[in-house]
Structures are given as structure tokens and as C-alpha cells.
Write a protein that holds these residues in place. Structure first.
Motif, PDB file in Angstrom:
ATOM      1  N   SER A  16       0.933  -1.302   0.010  1.00 28.99           N
ATOM      2  CA  SER A  16      -0.031  -0.175   0.353  1.00 28.99           C
ATOM      3  C   SER A  16       0.910   0.956  -0.231  1.00 28.99           C
ATOM      4  CB  SER A  16      -0.691   0.035   1.887  1.00 28.99           C
ATOM      5  OG  SER A  16      -0.136   0.242   2.545  1.00 28.99           O
ATOM      6  N   ALA A  17       0.413   2.269  -0.567  1.00 22.27           N
ATOM      7  CA  ALA A  17       0.951   3.731  -0.458  1.00 22.27           C
ATOM      8  C   ALA A  17       0.027   4.679   0.018  1.00 22.27           C
ATOM      9  CB  ALA A  17       1.069   4.352  -1.582  1.00 22.27           C
ATOM     10  N   THR A  18       0.289   5.404   1.594  1.00 23.76           N
ATOM     11  CA  THR A  18      -0.587   6.544   2.017  1.00 23.76           C
ATOM     12  C   THR A  18      -0.298   7.222   1.770  1.00 23.76           C
ATOM     13  OG1 THR A  18      -0.117   5.421   4.222  1.00 23.76           O
ATOM     14  CG2 THR A  18      -2.513   4.052   2.566  1.00 23.76           C
ATOM     15  N   VAL A  19      -1.225   8.725   2.527  1.00 22.67           N
ATOM     16  CA  VAL A  19      -0.622   9.950   2.536  1.00 22.67           C
ATOM     17  C   VAL A  19      -1.245  10.652   3.717  1.00 22.67           C
ATOM     18  CG1 VAL A  19      -0.681  12.317   2.119  1.00 22.67           C
ATOM     19  CG2 VAL A  19       0.030  10.554   0.145  1.00 22.67           C
ATOM     20  N   GLU A  20      -0.178  11.274   4.706  1.00 21.79           N
ATOM     21  CA  GLU A  20      -1.568  11.657   6.160  1.00 21.79           C
ATOM     22  C   GLU A  20      -0.373  12.624   6.911  1.00 21.79           C
ATOM     23  OE1 GLU A  20      -3.099  10.244  10.529  1.00 21.79           O
ATOM     24  OE2 GLU A  20      -1.940   8.534   9.418  1.00 21.79           O
ATOM     25  N   SER A  21      -0.815  13.946   6.728  1.00 20.59           N
ATOM     26  CA  SER A  21      -0.151  14.774   7.071  1.00 20.59           C
ATOM     27  C   SER A  21       0.457  15.321   6.534  1.00 20.59           C
ATOM     28  CB  SER A  21       0.335  14.457   8.724  1.00 20.59           C
ATOM     29  OG  SER A  21      -0.535  14.292   9.743  1.00 20.59           O
ATOM     30  N   SER A  74       0.309  11.022  -6.243  1.00 21.86           N
ATOM     31  CA  SER A  74       0.156  11.112  -7.253  1.00 21.86           C
ATOM     32  C   SER A  74       1.451  10.447  -7.910  1.00 21.86           C
ATOM     33  CB  SER A  74       0.138  12.589  -8.114  1.00 21.86           C
ATOM     34  OG  SER A  74       0.520  13.532  -7.567  1.00 21.86           O
ATOM     35  N   TRP A  75       2.288  10.919  -6.831  1.00 21.44           N
ATOM     36  CA  TRP A  75       3.836  10.356  -7.904  1.00 21.44           C
ATOM     37  C   TRP A  75       3.904   8.984  -7.790  1.00 21.44           C
ATOM     38  CZ3 TRP A  75       8.118   7.837  -4.601  1.00 21.44           C
ATOM     39  CH2 TRP A  75       9.119   7.677  -5.584  1.00 21.44           C
ATOM     40  N   ILE A  76       3.567   8.711  -6.647  1.00 24.21           N
ATOM     41  CA  ILE A  76       3.942   6.813  -6.592  1.00 24.21           C
ATOM     42  C   ILE A  76       2.715   6.025  -7.510  1.00 24.21           C
ATOM     43  CG2 ILE A  76       2.152   6.991  -4.325  1.00 24.21           C
ATOM     44  CD1 ILE A  76       5.283   4.504  -5.856  1.00 24.21           C
ATOM     45  N   LYS A  77       1.678   7.109  -7.665  1.00 25.39           N
ATOM     46  CA  LYS A  77       0.663   6.297  -8.429  1.00 25.39           C
ATOM     47  C   LYS A  77       1.221   6.713  -9.862  1.00 25.39           C
ATOM     48  CE  LYS A  77      -4.436   7.059  -9.913  1.00 25.39           C
ATOM     49  NZ  LYS A  77      -5.336   7.416  -9.631  1.00 25.39           N
ATOM     50  N   LYS A  78       1.729   7.431 -10.475  1.00 26.40           N
ATOM     51  CA  LYS A  78       3.062   7.109 -11.813  1.00 26.40           C
ATOM     52  C   LYS A  78       3.830   5.874 -12.157  1.00 26.40           C
ATOM     53  CE  LYS A  78       1.757  11.896 -12.805  1.00 26.40           C
ATOM     54  NZ  LYS A  78       2.203  13.779 -12.879  1.00 26.40           N
ATOM     55  N   GLN A  79       4.579   5.801 -10.306  1.00 27.29           N
ATOM     56  CA  GLN A  79       5.083   4.407 -11.236  1.00 27.29           C
ATOM     57  C   GLN A  79       4.697   3.494 -10.450  1.00 27.29           C
ATOM     58  OE1 GLN A  79       8.088   6.971 -11.173  1.00 27.29           O
ATOM     59  NE2 GLN A  79       7.226   8.460 -10.388  1.00 27.29           N
ATOM     60  N   LEU A  80       3.168   3.437 -10.940  1.00 25.46           N
ATOM     61  CA  LEU A  80       2.761   1.626 -10.236  1.00 25.46           C
ATOM     62  C   LEU A  80       2.834   1.096 -11.506  1.00 25.46           C
ATOM     63  CD1 LEU A  80       2.064   2.012  -6.212  1.00 25.46           C
ATOM     64  CD2 LEU A  80       4.159   1.363  -7.516  1.00 25.46           C
ATOM     65  N   ARG A 125      -9.055   9.076  -1.703  1.00 28.58           N
ATOM     66  CA  ARG A 125      -7.964  10.018  -1.922  1.00 28.58           C
ATOM     67  C   ARG A 125      -6.819  10.216  -1.634  1.00 28.58           C
ATOM     68  NH1 ARG A 125     -11.474  15.004   0.063  1.00 28.58           N
ATOM     69  NH2 ARG A 125     -11.769  14.193   2.369  1.00 28.58           N
ATOM     70  N   SER A 126      -6.707   9.328  -0.815  1.00 28.92           N
ATOM     71  CA  SER A 126      -5.281   9.574   0.353  1.00 28.92           C
ATOM     72  C   SER A 126      -4.892   7.868   0.175  1.00 28.92           C
ATOM     73  CB  SER A 126      -5.003  10.153   1.315  1.00 28.92           C
ATOM     74  OG  SER A 126      -6.570   9.630   2.678  1.00 28.92           O
ATOM     75  N   ALA A 127      -4.810   7.237  -0.349  1.00 25.50           N
ATOM     76  CA  ALA A 127      -4.565   5.504  -0.360  1.00 25.50           C
ATOM     77  C   ALA A 127      -4.517   4.885  -1.205  1.00 25.50           C
ATOM     78  CB  ALA A 127      -5.272   5.059   0.774  1.00 25.50           C
ATOM     79  N   ILE A 128      -3.285   4.255  -2.507  1.00 28.19           N
ATOM     80  CA  ILE A 128      -3.831   2.472  -3.397  1.00 28.19           C
ATOM     81  C   ILE A 128      -3.111   1.598  -2.215  1.00 28.19           C
ATOM     82  CG2 ILE A 128      -1.991   2.385  -5.434  1.00 28.19           C
ATOM     83  CD1 ILE A 128      -1.562   5.093  -5.859  1.00 28.19           C
ATOM     84  N   VAL A 129      -3.214   0.401  -2.701  1.00 27.44           N
ATOM     85  CA  VAL A 129      -3.404  -0.512  -2.810  1.00 27.44           C
ATOM     86  C   VAL A 129      -3.162  -1.998  -3.754  1.00 27.44           C
ATOM     87  CG1 VAL A 129      -4.414  -0.365  -0.194  1.00 27.44           C
ATOM     88  CG2 VAL A 129      -5.840  -1.778  -2.290  1.00 27.44           C
TER      89      VAL A 129
END
Length: 245
Positions: free
Chosen positions: A158-163, A183-189, A199-203
Motif C-alpha cells: 500500500s501507499a498512503t498519505v497522512e499529514s 500522485s507521484w507514486i501512482k505514476k510509478q505503479l 483520495r489518500s490511499a493506493i493498494v
């Protein structure tokens, strides 16, 4: 074209629905009297275009317009209202047209023509994106405290964003923290293997172990590392499609 009318006035919805159905590009017209009803419809039906009133009892149409940005494939928006003073604000959030009441067939047809052109352009861009080679990598690097970590993308759970901080979790239960964005990590995957569920998580799809009901008719994902990731309402439809639910 599948259209949703969001207006708290039944007579106004009925009038607009009638005019829309006179146009051959319109396949289906659905009606909602408020934001809650509209969101429910958007989660269960494919909507291409919304005719959105601004004054909705105690609600504001701009609230819904901003919520739409969280959808994977948001519908186009045409504001349909009795007030012309909000036109600049409407176009600031990328509405494709602004139609004033009382409605006229000619004006509605003009708005539909704009919408149809925009949908065709979007479809063409989508085809180009799907045929273009994916710029995804087998490894990504994250630098923090003068150290650079090399992470295999196949190991990312997973990749998550908080604070303002991005946390990448791997299948070895290691966490990597960075100031990069989601959005940066999303482009790499690889989009075939990973999905944005909030809006703050990719799995990673293959690391989803279980799906449990959660608050307000949403879900929470239980991943293979026992991590719990909530699913945003606007991402439910895409998740169900990807998992054949």
C-alpha cells in the motif's frame, strides 16, 4: 449519453428532462433532488453528464461538483440554474456550460453538443493512454535522511498519505516514509496491479485479503499484512469492477 439532473424543484427537473429527451444523443435521464441522492446514483450507474442546480434547499451544487473530482471517471458538469452571478465560479471548476432557467430547447441542444464533443475528446485521450507504453518501473527509490531506499514495486502492499507524508508499506512489513505525493507514486505503479481506493490511499490488488462493510455504506480493506485501508465512497464502483464484485 446518460444524464443526471440534480435539482430540488420537481417541475424544473421535469421540464429539463423533457427537453433532454428530445435530443437523439440522450440515452437515459435520471433525476435526483439533492447531493445524497446524486452520490448514491453515481455509485451505481454510469453517468456521463450532470445538469446541476446551484441552490439545492440547504445544500449547494458546488459541494457536489467538488466531490466529483474524487471519482475515477467523473461525469461532465453543466450548471442549470436561475442565477447568472455564479458563472465565473462555475467555469473555475471546469464546468463545460452554464444554462439559465427558464430552459429553452435550442439552448439545451447547444449545451448537449458541447458535452458530446467533450466526451468524444475524453474517449480519444483514454484510448491513447491505453495504447501508449506504460512508464512503470520494477523499482522505485525514496530518499530520506540522506539515505536512499530501493523498493521493488512488486513488494509494495500500500501507499498512503497522512499529514503531508507518503508512507509505502511492503509485504515484509517495512514502512518507507517520504515527502513525495500520492500522485507521484501512482505514476510509478502498474495500473493493472494497483488501484486507488481513497483520495489518500493506493493498494495492490493481489494483497487484498478481505473486504468488510464500514460506516455510511462504505468498505474497509483488510490487506495480507493486516493493514486496514478505508475505501472512499467515490472509489467503490471502480473497486467492485476490478474485483468482479
Amino acid at each position: 449519453m446518460n444524464i443526471l439532473i440534480v435539482d430540488d424543484e420537481p417541475l424544473s427537473r421535469s421540464e429539463l428532462s423533457y427537453l433532454l429527451k428530445q435530443n437523439i444523443t440522450v440515452a437515459k435521464v435520471t433525476e435526483a433532488e439533492g447531493i445524497k441522492d446524486a452520490l448514491s446514483i453515481l455509485l451505481t450507474q454510469k453517468i456521463d453528464l450532470i445538469f446541476l442546480d446551484i441552490s439545492l434547499n440547504e445544500e449547494n451544487g458546488f459541494t457536489l461538483a467538488k466531490e466529483l473530482k474524487q471519482l475515477v471517471n467523473p461525469p461532465l458538469v453543466i450548471f442549470a440554474t436561475a442565477y447568472d452571478k455564479y458563472a465565473i465560479q462555475a467555469f473555475d471548476i471546469n464546468a463545460i456550460d452554464y444554462v439559465l432557467k427558464p430552459f429553452e430547447q435550442t439552448r439545451i441542444n447547444q449545451a448537449l453538443k458541447k458535452a458530446n464533443t467533450a466526451l468524444l475528446n475524453r474517449e480519444q485521450l483514454h484510448k491513447e493512454d491505453n495504447t501508449a507504453p506504460k512508464n512503470t518501473a520494477d523499482f522505485i527509490t525514496l530518499t530520506a535522511d540522506e539515505k536512499t531506499a530501493v523498493i521493488k514495486t512488486k513488494d509494495i502492499v500500500s501507499a498512503t498519505v497522512e499529514s503531508g507524508l507518503l508512507t509505502i508499506t511492503t509485504n515484509a512489513n517495512r514502512n518507507f516514509v517520504s515527502h513525495e505525493t500520492l500522485s507521484w507514486i501512482k505514476k510509478q505503479l502498474d495500473p493493472q496491479k494497483f488501484i486507488q481506493v481513497h483520495r489518500s490511499a493506493i493498494v495492490c490488488l493481489e494483497y487484498i485479503r478481505e473486504i468488510q462493510p464500514w460506516f455510511n455504506h462504505t468498505f474497509v480493506l483488510i490487506l495480507t499484512n493486516n493493514e486496514r485501508v478505508p475505501v472512499g465512497r467515490s472509489f467503490i464502483k471502480d473497486l467492485k469492477q476490478r474485483l468482479n464484485m
